[in-house]
Design an enzyme around this catalytic site. Structure first.
Site, short mmCIF file in Angstrom:
data_model
loop_
_atom_site.label_atom_id
_atom_site.label_comp_id
_atom_site.label_asym_id
_atom_site.label_seq_id
_atom_site.Cartn_x
_atom_site.Cartn_y
_atom_site.Cartn_z
N GLY A 56 -14.95 28.10 23.32
CA GLY A 56 -13.82 28.97 23.01
C GLY A 56 -14.23 30.43 23.08
O GLY A 56 -15.39 30.77 22.85
N THR A 57 -13.29 31.30 23.39
CA THR A 57 -13.59 32.71 23.56
C THR A 57 -14.02 33.37 22.25
O THR A 57 -13.46 33.11 21.19
CB THR A 57 -12.34 33.47 24.08
OG1 THR A 57 -11.75 32.70 25.11
CG2 THR A 57 -12.71 34.83 24.61
N VAL A 58 -15.03 34.24 22.38
CA VAL A 58 -15.47 35.03 21.23
C VAL A 58 -15.39 36.48 21.66
O VAL A 58 -15.86 36.85 22.73
CB VAL A 58 -16.93 34.69 20.86
CG1 VAL A 58 -17.43 35.62 19.78
CG2 VAL A 58 -17.04 33.26 20.42
N GLY B 19 -12.58 32.53 28.11
CA GLY B 19 -11.67 33.58 28.56
C GLY B 19 -12.34 34.94 28.60
O GLY B 19 -11.67 35.97 28.47
N GLU C 96 -11.86 32.28 19.08
CA GLU C 96 -10.82 31.30 19.38
C GLU C 96 -11.47 29.96 19.12
O GLU C 96 -12.19 29.42 19.95
CB GLU C 96 -10.42 31.43 20.86
CG GLU C 96 -9.48 30.36 21.36
CD GLU C 96 -9.59 30.17 22.88
OE1 GLU C 96 -10.52 30.74 23.47
OE2 GLU C 96 -8.77 29.44 23.44
#
Lengths: 254, 249
Positions: free
Chosen positions: B35-37, B168, B51
């Protein structure tokens, strides 16, 4: 109430402690820079703690602006008498504790009961190694428990003796302040009443304890947090006839 | 940019003929699937956002923290293999505590970033260790003001205004570049980070996600902490509103 802890540095050489452990190591024999009494009592909103701001070096009143009461985490206050450097070390241990508490970030925090228990373990284990932290510690605080907001006040000393009470004192306070507290403490005193009672005890200690100075700090801990008030002095009365002309009638030797 | 390093990718102690260490690059791929950080440096502090993809409905809300406090004044957000991340966080906590014990003051962020980077790099030097499969965004506030560092599995550590890791990250970096970071306060920064994360979240591929936000700024007394719930709700609402606006176009 025979507390086996020596009152201040000058009497301490009475403790015969096993000397060297291995080559070059030594155990704590006697304290050097010491703080005198701390008194504390529970009142309506929490716990109030007070002491003077002095630290003696043997019989010399060496340091006059020493803070011997500190906040611990969000819910407690710690006050110490005895060797000041050991108190500073204890504060460092407590800082490590509260830091790891803070980093968990899970809504929980150490309450006074837990801190008191921790300190008891530390003090008792050091005593068992014949290398005590030469302090008498008072731990007071307020934290929400199963029965609502619970006030807590306890003490632990250098040999690991620990207990909880409504009012506690260390050092000379045990002999001079506790009798007053036992007679005049009531459940749910207001802050003003509590301060008056504390000041009464502090004044007696100021007159009668030679290692106390006329500069005090009062601290309180409530559900809103800890407040340590700035130092102030109490009014003393030395206008007694015997003090007016102290050398009158004295027989000199030369 | 992906190429298969046949034969040269079996061990982290093998270079390829064109000077790459493939194992370290593969470690980087582990982060790309997480997940995006996002981390940004605002004028009065740092905001970190994650996220957190929720893989199962059974998971309790708020568990599996991805943003950790490493000391009073610094925090670490982890992207990639969570278990590897836990190890890095533990090491960072230990380094920070030890520094303060010895030097009597909180560890400067730069120093902490160096130590974490050295530790991560260590695991790329020996064949019996594998590189960490996670990247870390470290945000802290010390005497030199707020600082943001990103440490990659190779041990590379740079100081950033804004950084992103994970699925992302390309889109997130584009969004961060649009922000005027030197004029943003952390309060505004939280909303921006939330918008970015909601924006890059792929509704089709991953259904549910939790937004984890933390900050260290003047408003939080220079302590690293989770952003207060009411502010998080505000940020989420603003982010969702912004999303709807975009969709409406």
């Amino acid at each position: 109430m025979a507390w086996q802890q020596p009152m201040d540095g000058s009497h301490a050489s009475g403790s015969k402690v096993a000397a060297a452990d291995g080559p070059g190591t030594q155990r704590t024999q006697y304290p050097y820079v010491t703080g005198t009494s701390v008194i504390a009592l529970k009142y309506k909103d929490g716990v109030i703690m007070a002491c003077d701001t002095g630290a003696s070096y043997g019989s010399t009143l060496r340091y006059k602006s020493v803070e011997r009461i500190k906040a611990v985490g969000k819910h407690s206050l710690i006050g110490a008498s005895g060797e000041f450097s050991d108190f500073q070390e204890i504060l460092r241990y407590l800082d490590e504790l509260t830091l790891s508490d803070h980093m968990w970030d899970d809504g929980n925090s150490l309450g006074p009961k837990e801190v008191h228990s921790y300190l008891t373990r530390v003090m008792y284990n050091r005593r068992n190694k014949f290398d005590p932290l030469w302090n008498s510690l008072i731990l007071g605080g307020v934290k929400k428990g199963p029965k609502g907001e619970e006030k807590y006040l306890g003490m632990v000393n250098m040999i690991g003796t620990h207990f909880e009470e409504n009012h506690i004192a260390t050092g000379f306070g045990n002999h001079l302040a506790i009798p007053i507290l036992r007679a005049e403490w009531r459940e749910d005193m207001t802050f003003e009443e509590a301060v008056k009672l504390v000041e009464k005890c502090l004044l007696v200690l100021l007159y009668r304890d030679r290692s106390s100075i006329n500069k005090f700090q009062i601290a309180k801990i409530t559900t809103e947090g800890a407040t340590i008030y700035p130092p102030y002095s109490l009014k003393t009365n030395w206008g007694f006839a015997a003090f007016e002309n102290p050398s009158k009638g004295a027989v000199g030797s030369w | 940019m992906s190429s298969i390093g046949t034969g040269y990718d079996l061990s982290v102690t093998t270079f390829s003929p064109d000077g790459r260490v493939f194992q370290v690059e593969y470690a980087g791929k582990a982060i790309d699937n997480s997940g995006t950080v996002v981390g940004i440096k605002c004028k009065d502090g740092i905001v970190l956002g994650v996220e957190k993809l929720v893989t199962s409905k059974m998971i309790l809300k708020g568990s599996n923290r991805r943003v950790h406090s490493v000391h009073r004044n610094s925090g670490l957000a982890v992207a990639g293999l969570a278990a590897d991340g836990r190890q890095i966080v533990a090491r960072a906590k230990s380094e920070a505590a030890n520094y303060e014990k010895v030097y009597g003051e909180p560890m400067p962020v730069k120093e902490l970033a160096d130590r974490v980077a050295s530790y991560v790099h260590l695991c790329t030097l020996y064949w019996w260790l594998r590189p960490f499969g996670c990247g870390v965004i470290l945000g802290g506030y010390d005497r030199d003001g707020p600082q943001l560092y990103m440490i990659e599995p190779s041990g590379l550590s740079y100081k950033y205004f804004g950084a992103a890791l994970g699925k992302g990250r390309q889109a997130a970096k584009t969004e961060i570049e649009k922000l005027k970071l030197s004029e943003l306060t952390c309060r505004e920064g939280i909303v921006e980070v939330a918008k970015i994360i909601y924006g890059v979240h792929d509704e089709a591929k991953d259904k549910a996600f939790e937004l984890e936000l933390s900050w260290v700024c003047d408003e939080s007394n220079r302590q690293h902490e989770k952003v207060p719930d009411d502010l998080v709700e505000q940020a989420k609402a603003a982010a969702q509103a912004a999303l709807e606006e975009m969709d409406a176009d």
